[in-house]
Scaffold this motif. Sequence first.
Motif, mmCIF file in Angstrom:
data_model
loop_
_atom_site.group_PDB
_atom_site.id
_atom_site.type_symbol
_atom_site.label_atom_id
_atom_site.label_comp_id
_atom_site.label_asym_id
_atom_site.label_seq_id
_atom_site.Cartn_x
_atom_site.Cartn_y
_atom_site.Cartn_z
ATOM 1 N N PRO A 168 -34.896 9.423 48.964
ATOM 2 C CA PRO A 168 -33.765 9.272 49.881
ATOM 3 C C PRO A 168 -34.130 8.629 51.197
ATOM 4 N N GLY A 169 -35.297 8.923 51.725
ATOM 5 C CA GLY A 169 -35.768 8.240 52.928
ATOM 6 C C GLY A 169 -34.876 8.453 54.129
ATOM 7 N N ALA A 170 -34.929 7.475 55.027
ATOM 8 C CA ALA A 170 -34.235 7.616 56.303
ATOM 9 C C ALA A 170 -32.727 7.581 56.158
ATOM 10 N N GLY A 171 -32.232 7.140 55.006
ATOM 11 C CA GLY A 171 -30.791 7.070 54.825
ATOM 12 C C GLY A 171 -30.104 8.415 54.874
ATOM 13 N N THR A 172 -30.867 9.494 54.787
ATOM 14 C CA THR A 172 -30.270 10.813 54.887
ATOM 15 C C THR A 172 -30.380 11.365 56.300
ATOM 16 N N ALA A 173 -30.677 10.479 57.265
ATOM 17 C CA ALA A 173 -30.795 10.886 58.667
ATOM 18 C C ALA A 173 -31.859 11.963 58.818
ATOM 19 N N ASP A 174 -33.047 11.725 58.184
ATOM 20 C CA ASP A 174 -34.122 12.714 58.267
ATOM 21 C C ASP A 174 -34.710 12.790 59.676
ATOM 22 N N GLN A 175 -34.433 11.789 60.493
ATOM 23 C CA GLN A 175 -34.845 11.838 61.889
ATOM 24 C C GLN A 175 -33.644 12.190 62.762
ATOM 25 N N THR A 176 -33.915 12.871 63.853
ATOM 26 C CA THR A 176 -32.854 13.049 64.840
ATOM 27 C C THR A 176 -32.556 11.697 65.470
ATOM 28 N N LEU A 177 -31.405 11.570 66.090
ATOM 29 C CA LEU A 177 -31.046 10.304 66.720
ATOM 30 C C LEU A 177 -32.056 9.908 67.799
ATOM 31 N N PRO A 178 -32.444 10.792 68.716
ATOM 32 C CA PRO A 178 -33.435 10.386 69.719
ATOM 33 C C PRO A 178 -34.754 9.934 69.095
ATOM 34 N N ASP A 232 -31.398 1.896 63.392
ATOM 35 C CA ASP A 232 -32.433 0.895 63.638
ATOM 36 C C ASP A 232 -31.853 -0.518 63.618
ATOM 37 N N THR A 233 -30.896 -0.759 62.721
ATOM 38 C CA THR A 233 -30.281 -2.082 62.617
ATOM 39 C C THR A 233 -29.548 -2.454 63.904
ATOM 40 N N LEU A 234 -28.810 -1.512 64.453
ATOM 41 C CA LEU A 234 -28.080 -1.788 65.693
ATOM 42 C C LEU A 234 -29.045 -2.051 66.851
ATOM 43 N N ILE A 235 -30.124 -1.284 66.930
ATOM 44 C CA ILE A 235 -31.111 -1.513 67.992
ATOM 45 C C ILE A 235 -31.824 -2.843 67.773
ATOM 46 N N ALA A 236 -32.190 -3.134 66.538
ATOM 47 C CA ALA A 236 -32.862 -4.402 66.246
ATOM 48 C C ALA A 236 -31.987 -5.597 66.606
ATOM 49 N N SER A 237 -30.678 -5.444 66.466
ATOM 50 C CA SER A 237 -29.780 -6.551 66.796
ATOM 51 C C SER A 237 -29.861 -6.908 68.273
ATOM 52 N N ARG A 238 -30.080 -5.906 69.129
ATOM 53 C CA ARG A 238 -30.194 -6.191 70.564
ATOM 54 C C ARG A 238 -31.546 -6.827 70.881
ATOM 55 N N ALA A 290 -35.162 8.619 66.087
ATOM 56 C CA ALA A 290 -34.944 7.324 65.444
ATOM 57 C C ALA A 290 -34.939 6.199 66.468
ATOM 58 N N ILE A 291 -34.357 6.450 67.624
ATOM 59 C CA ILE A 291 -34.338 5.445 68.695
ATOM 60 C C ILE A 291 -35.754 5.160 69.184
ATOM 61 N N ASP A 292 -36.540 6.219 69.363
ATOM 62 C CA ASP A 292 -37.921 6.044 69.813
ATOM 63 C C ASP A 292 -38.739 5.243 68.814
ATOM 64 N N ALA A 343 -37.539 3.017 66.612
ATOM 65 C CA ALA A 343 -37.015 1.662 66.389
ATOM 66 C C ALA A 343 -37.576 0.658 67.379
ATOM 67 N N GLY A 344 -37.736 1.053 68.627
ATOM 68 C CA GLY A 344 -38.144 0.119 69.665
ATOM 69 C C GLY A 344 -39.460 -0.585 69.398
ATOM 70 N N PRO A 345 -40.556 0.136 69.117
ATOM 71 C CA PRO A 345 -41.843 -0.531 68.890
ATOM 72 C C PRO A 345 -41.838 -1.498 67.709
ATOM 73 N N ASP A 346 -41.191 -1.109 66.607
ATOM 74 C CA ASP A 346 -41.146 -2.000 65.442
ATOM 75 C C ASP A 346 -40.394 -3.288 65.759
ATOM 76 N N ALA A 347 -39.233 -3.139 66.393
ATOM 77 C CA ALA A 347 -38.442 -4.322 66.737
ATOM 78 C C ALA A 347 -39.173 -5.190 67.750
ATOM 79 N N SER A 348 -39.819 -4.571 68.714
ATOM 80 C CA SER A 348 -40.548 -5.323 69.729
ATOM 81 C C SER A 348 -41.671 -6.144 69.100
#
Length: 304
Positions: free
Chosen positions: A123-133, A213-219, A135-137, A139-144
């Motif tokens: 199932p992976g991350a699609g089940t929201a296995d991470q809290t929102l904060p 992650d997709t929404l953050i990556a878009s920015r 997941a935000i933390d 997403a940033g390094p990977d996108a950067s």
Amino acid sequence: EMGHAVQHRTGLTPDVEAADPARYPTILLESMADCYAGAFVRWAIDGHAPHLKLDTAARDAALDTLVTFRDPIGSTATAGDAHGDAFDRVSAFADGYQQRARLCAGMTVHNRQFTVDQLASSPGAGTADQTLPAAIDAAGPDASQYFGGLVADAGRRWQPPDVRQTGGPPRCPDSGSTGQGPVAFCPTTNQVDVDTRGQLTDIHLDLGSQATDTLIASRFALAALLADGRSAIGAGRSVLCLVGAYTGQRLPAAALSVSDLDGVVQVLLNYDYASRDGVGAAVSTGFDRMMAFRTGFTGGPSAC
């Protein structure tokens, strides 16, 4: 189902399929039918159907239907009842819509790749296995790293944006409310503001960490375009294409699960946030958003 009827009339009968199942797996036959459906919807939208009047809104309704009836988590391309994950089904429909029935008839296991075989089955991350904060933390390094590499390859200087969790609607200092939605890139302060109390909370819970992650990556994609000297106005399709490239490069390492990619497809179809440019103008239809994303997903950043 009419698409399956076309298959039978062109020689792909149950006997032929049973005699060579490796050549005609169920997922290929179902993708051909989805492709024929796309070709029909295009034919009707173009005004050729005497009894059915459709406009381009019908494309989004069709994609929503295919996503609803995607294969459940844990399915494989070799399953006897496989139809494909959300991305595979949407892609087959789009190919028929854009390139018509001849392409559908020519689909084979050699010229058709199915993402369900390239993705982790858990199932992976699609089940929201991470809290929102969290997941935000993450997403940033990977996108950067990814978008910084693209900027560096273009010979430009990259200063990665800081990701800031705002707990309220993003407000860039120079422009107030940005119109970009719950995630916004502010050029003057070089930061990505993320609202952790608004609609993003529901998106994260419903669609999972990869949708967030997709929404953050878009920015970050918007920031990369600006670093490359591009205008922020009218950049929506380019942003989506680059986000597709960013997502696609995770496939070889099986860094995505089926549910992850399903969440990405749904956040692109149901929300326009990832496509918004620097002044909040968006790519208006889910179909067009998916096509821009798919261009980068399959072709990499050079296709953008």
